[in-house]
Every structure is written in structure tokens, then in C-alpha cells.
Design a protein around this motif. Structure first.
Motif, short mmCIF file in Angstrom:
data_model
loop_
_atom_site.label_atom_id
_atom_site.label_comp_id
_atom_site.label_asym_id
_atom_site.label_seq_id
_atom_site.Cartn_x
_atom_site.Cartn_y
_atom_site.Cartn_z
N GLU A 143 0.85 -1.19 0.00
CA GLU A 143 0.00 0.00 0.00
C GLU A 143 0.89 1.24 0.00
O GLU A 143 2.10 1.15 0.08
CB GLU A 143 -0.90 0.02 1.25
CG GLU A 143 -1.93 -1.11 1.29
CD GLU A 143 -3.00 -0.97 0.24
OE1 GLU A 143 -3.20 0.15 -0.27
OE2 GLU A 143 -3.63 -1.98 -0.09
N LYS A 203 -9.55 -3.08 3.89
CA LYS A 203 -9.46 -2.09 2.81
C LYS A 203 -10.86 -1.72 2.33
O LYS A 203 -11.15 -0.54 2.04
CB LYS A 203 -8.65 -2.66 1.65
CG LYS A 203 -8.45 -1.67 0.50
CD LYS A 203 -7.62 -0.47 0.96
CE LYS A 203 -7.19 0.39 -0.21
NZ LYS A 203 -8.30 1.05 -0.91
N VAL A 237 -12.30 0.74 4.65
CA VAL A 237 -11.76 2.08 4.40
C VAL A 237 -12.51 2.74 3.24
O VAL A 237 -12.90 3.90 3.30
CB VAL A 237 -10.25 2.02 4.09
CG1 VAL A 237 -9.73 3.39 3.64
CG2 VAL A 237 -9.47 1.54 5.30
N ASP A 238 -12.72 1.95 2.18
CA ASP A 238 -13.40 2.49 1.00
C ASP A 238 -14.83 2.91 1.32
O ASP A 238 -15.38 3.85 0.71
CB ASP A 238 -13.42 1.43 -0.12
CG ASP A 238 -12.03 1.13 -0.65
OD1 ASP A 238 -11.13 1.97 -0.46
OD2 ASP A 238 -11.84 0.05 -1.25
N GLU A 247 -8.10 5.59 7.10
CA GLU A 247 -7.01 5.04 6.29
C GLU A 247 -5.72 4.92 7.09
O GLU A 247 -4.93 4.00 6.89
CB GLU A 247 -6.78 5.91 5.05
CG GLU A 247 -5.77 5.29 4.09
CD GLU A 247 -5.85 5.90 2.71
OE1 GLU A 247 -5.03 5.52 1.88
OE2 GLU A 247 -6.73 6.75 2.48
N TYR A 305 -5.84 1.76 8.96
CA TYR A 305 -5.60 0.64 8.03
C TYR A 305 -4.11 0.53 7.70
O TYR A 305 -3.55 -0.57 7.66
CB TYR A 305 -6.41 0.88 6.76
CG TYR A 305 -6.07 -0.07 5.63
CD1 TYR A 305 -6.27 -1.44 5.76
CD2 TYR A 305 -5.54 0.42 4.43
CE1 TYR A 305 -5.96 -2.30 4.73
CE2 TYR A 305 -5.23 -0.45 3.40
CZ TYR A 305 -5.44 -1.81 3.54
OH TYR A 305 -5.14 -2.67 2.53
N ASP A 306 -3.46 1.69 7.52
CA ASP A 306 -2.03 1.69 7.24
C ASP A 306 -1.25 1.05 8.40
O ASP A 306 -0.25 0.34 8.19
CB ASP A 306 -1.53 3.11 7.01
CG ASP A 306 -2.07 3.70 5.71
OD1 ASP A 306 -2.46 2.90 4.83
OD2 ASP A 306 -2.08 4.94 5.56
#
Length: 441
Positions: free
Chosen positions: A29, A392, A395-396, A402, A405-406
Motif C-alpha cells: 500500500e 481495505k 476504508v473504501d 485510512e 488501516y495503514d
């Protein structure tokens, strides 16, 4: 030799600690301006991992240094290997000298024993084998150093991405602080945490630079400015076909081949000395020097005549017998020492073979267990990547930040690193089973 055996066993015992700290894996990512690395497991048709490729950004100006090239250069640069070549030449020269010595004793009518020449010939062959073993040792050492630097680069890369994420969190906290949703103490703690992480990165970079400096000493290859490391790693399961005992016995026999042959040669020599009656010298008295007066004859006129010629011949005969007596005394002394040393050497050799066999069998059992652990980690990697795909999607849909998520991505890379460590350990353990002499000094 005992240290070598301990090292074989220790490798296996350390693996349990490594396995206990494993956490799941990674995906590729982008976090801010940082390219997050992804470890790609490439599977062969047999289900083995043919490579483990971690995509780390490297300057295009650097050339990729393969492990094989590093090994070949290190072997070519080794001063110890050069000394081995000199040692081989020394034994050849000694054999030539011993041949001349044998010619001399044969010329004066003394018995010739083949043992000194035959032993030198075996020592020369043993040194040639030792040189080949040393090349394997260098290859193993360079492989371990190369792998260790890769792991340090991966760790530093991960820490830097963590640092970037923490800086983003700190920016968020500034806004929360203004809104009263965070305390000043929390903000200060976050700053301290960032400073601590920066210090850790610096320490690890210094350690890595030291490793690269030493690697340059060994190989003349500059990893700081000219070369980058190749992150591909081969992994193939290892299985001994047929009897494990026979396989290990063959490896040990190769390892101690010339020790065993020199021992056998010495046994044969000791038997030859015994059959030649070497001990009989202890029952003989030292011959006295010829009496000079016995070579003097009285003349009728009252004078005397000294037969110097006969006396000289008798003296020469006496000196030859003395030399022979002294030689046999020395030979018997060597026989006494040799008989004791022979027994001691045989016990040590048998003990070494027994302990080495136990160590290698234990290593093989550990190796098979490692392969099961690697299989489990591969399954965990698949499961974790599935979970990351779900995250992911959240997140979308706006259900997860985000940045959170990272963080999951960075944390999940621990499994890739753990898997790489296990593969390195597996390959190292496999090499020690195939080539037990790499654990020598």
C-alpha cells in the motif's frame, strides 16, 4: 569438535524462541509519500516457496549484489585460503625431502619405514580437503551476514514507516488538543515516543552501517554506495531419502576421512614396529668403545706397534652400531608415546563421531519441525491478507480511517519477517546437515 556439536544443537533450541513471537502479514500500500514494502511469496509446483521477494525501494544507481557473487568474491579474497595453498605446498616439499631421506637410509643399509612418507601424503590430501571445507565455511558465513543485513534493512524500513504514521497521529492529536479531546500529557508522551523511535532507527542504521563496512573488508564490495542486497531467497523442503542413519554416517565419514586414515596408518606402523622386535632394544646393553690397547703389539726389540688401520675400522663399526642402537632407542620411545596417543586418538574420534551423529539427527528433526512451522505461517499469511482486503473495503466505505488501516499493514509485515527468518534458519540448518564441516573454525 565439541564446540561444533554444541552449535548444531543450539541452532535447534533457539528456533522455539523465534517461533513464539510470530504475528501475521503484509500487503502493498501507500502511506503518505512512503512506498510500503510487500513480501511476495512465490510458490513452486510442489508447494515449496521458490522465492521470497520483498520490494524495497533502492536507488536505481545501485547494482543488485547477488549472494552467489558475494560468496565468490569473499572466497577469492580469503587470506586463510591462500595460507591453505601454502600449507599444501609445504607437505609436497616435505614429501620430497622424506623421499631423499629414505634414499639415504637405504644407501647405508638401514631399514626403511614407509610411515613418514605415507603420513605426509595423507596430510597433504587432508589439507586439500580442509581447503574445500573452508570454502564452504566462507560461503556459510557470508550467507549469514548477508541475510542478517537484509533483516536489518527490513526492520529499519518498517520503523521508518511507523515513524511516519506516528507523526500523522501527532498531527491529529494537535487538532484534538485544541478541541479538548486530548491532554497535553498525551501530546508530550506522543512526542517522546517519536523521539524514542528516531533514536532506535539511528542505532539500527549505525549497526547496519558497521555490518556493511565489515562486509566490504571481507568482499571489497561497497553496499553503501555501489551495491544493494538481493531480497530473493530460495526455500525448498529437505528430505533424506532412505536411511537417516546411513546418510548421516556418510557425511561424518567424509568429515573425518583423513583423521581415520591417518589413525589406521599409524596403527599399521605400530604393528610393524612391534613385529620388528622394537622392544628388544631394552634387553641389549650399550656396546663399549673399542680398547685402543688391544691394537698395540709388542716388538722383540722392546718397542710396540699400533695398528691404526684396524683400530679405525673397529671404531667406524662401533660408531655405526651406536648410531643404530640410539636410533632404535628413539624409535622405541616414539613407539611408547605412539601407542598411548593412538588409543587416546581412537577414543576421541569415536566419541566425536557419536556426538556429531546425535547432533545431526537432532538438527534433522528440528528441520522437519521448522518446515511444518513454515507451512503454518504460509497459511496464516493467506488468512491475514484476506483480512486486510476486508479492512481495505471498510476504508473504501468510510468505516475505517485510512491511517488505522495503514497501521494494520505495517504491523502485519511482522509475519513476513518471521517467515523470512525461519527460512534463513531452515537453510542454515539444512546446510549444516549436508556439510557439517561448515560449523568448524
Amino acid at each position: 569438535m565439541k564446540q561444533k556439536i554444541k552449535r548444531i544443537i543450539t541452532i535447534g533450541s533457539m528456533i522455539i524462541v523465534m517461533i513464539s513471537s510470530i504475528i501475521p502479514v503484509s500487503a502493498s500500500e501507500t502511506i503518505g509519500n512512503l512506498n510500503v514494502s510487500k513480501s511476495t511469496l512465490v510458490y513452486g509446483e510442489d508447494g515449496n516457496i521458490s522465492s521470497l521477494d520483498q520490494n524495497i525501494q533502492v536507488s536505481s544507481e545501485k547494482k543488485v549484489l547477488t549472494l552467489d557473487k558475494a560468496i565468490n568474491v569473499a572466497i577469492g579474497n580469503s587470506e586463510k585460503l591462500a595460507l591453505k595453498s601454502n600449507e599444501i605446498k609445504m607437505y609436497k616439499d616435505k614429501r620430497d625431502l622424506q623421499e631423499k631421506t629414505n634414499d639415504y637410509y637405504e644407501a647405508i643399509g638401514q631399514k626403511i619405514y614407509d610411515y613418514p612418507y605415507d603420513k605426509l601424503e595423507l596430510q597433504e590430501k587432508q589439507t586439500e580437503q580442509s581447503k574445500a571445507f573452508m570454502e564452504d565455511q566462507i560461503a556459510s558465513d557470508i550467507t549469514n551476514k548477508y541475510s542478517d543485513m537484509i533483516l536489518k534493512e527490513i526492520e529499519i524500513n518498517k520503523l521508518k514507516r511507523n515513524l511516519e504514521l506516528k507523526k500523522i497521529d501527532l498531527d491529529f492529536m494537535k487538532g484534538k488538543l485544541k478541541l479538548g479531546m486530548a491532554t497535553s500529557n498525551q501530546f508530550i508522551d506522543a512526542q517522546i515516543d517519536i523521539k524514542s523511535l528516531q533514536d532506535e532507527i539511528t542505532a539500527k542504521e549505525n549497526s547496519l552501517n558497521n555490518n556493511k563496512d565489515y562486509f566490504k573488508v571481507l568482499t571489497d564490495l561497497d553496499l553503501k554506495n555501489t551495491y544493494s542486497l538481493d531480497y530473493n531467497v530460495d526455500y525448498t523442503k529437505f528430505k533424506i531419502d532412505g536411511s537417516v542413519d546411513e546418510y548421516i554416517n556418510d557425511k561424518i565419514d567424509k568429515y573425518v576421512k583423513y583423521d581415520s586414515e591417518i589413525l589406521k596408518l599409524t596403527k599399521d606402523y605400530m604393528k610393524e614396529l612391534k613385529d620388528d622386535g622394537i622392544k628388544e632394544i631394552m634387553d641389549k646393553d650399550v656396546e663399549k668403545m673399542p680398547d685402543k690397547s688391544s691394537f698395540i703389539t709388542a716388538n722383540t726389540d722392546g718397542t710396540s706397534t699400533f695398528d691404526s688401520g684396524s683400530y679405525a675400522l673397529k671404531l667406524i663399526d662401533y660408531q655405526q652400531k651406536q648410531q643404530e642402537y640410539y636410533t632404535k632407542l628413539n624409535a622405541y620411545g616414539e613407539y611408547i608415546d605412539g601407542k598411548y596417543n593412538l588409543g587416546t586418538a581412537q577414543v576421541k574420534l569415536d566419541d566425536t563421531k557419536k556426538n556429531l551423529k546425535n547432533g545431526l539427527k537432532e538438527s534433522y528433526s528440528t528441520l522437519l519441525d521448522l518446515e511444518n512451522k513454515i507451512d503454518t505461517l504460509k497459511e496464516q499469511a493467506y488468512s491475514t491478507n484476506t483480512k486486510l482486503s476486508f479492512a481495505k473495503a471498510q476504508v473504501d466505505m468510510g468505516l475505517m480511517l485510512e491511517n488505522d488501516y495503514d497501521k494494520q499493514i505495517v504491523e502485519s509485515e511482522d509475519l513476513d519477517t518471521a517467515l523470512r527468518k525461519l527460512i534463513y534458519t531452515h537453510n542454515n540448518l539444512r546446510d549444516s546437515i549436508e556439510k557439517p564441516w561448515i560449523l568448524g573454525n
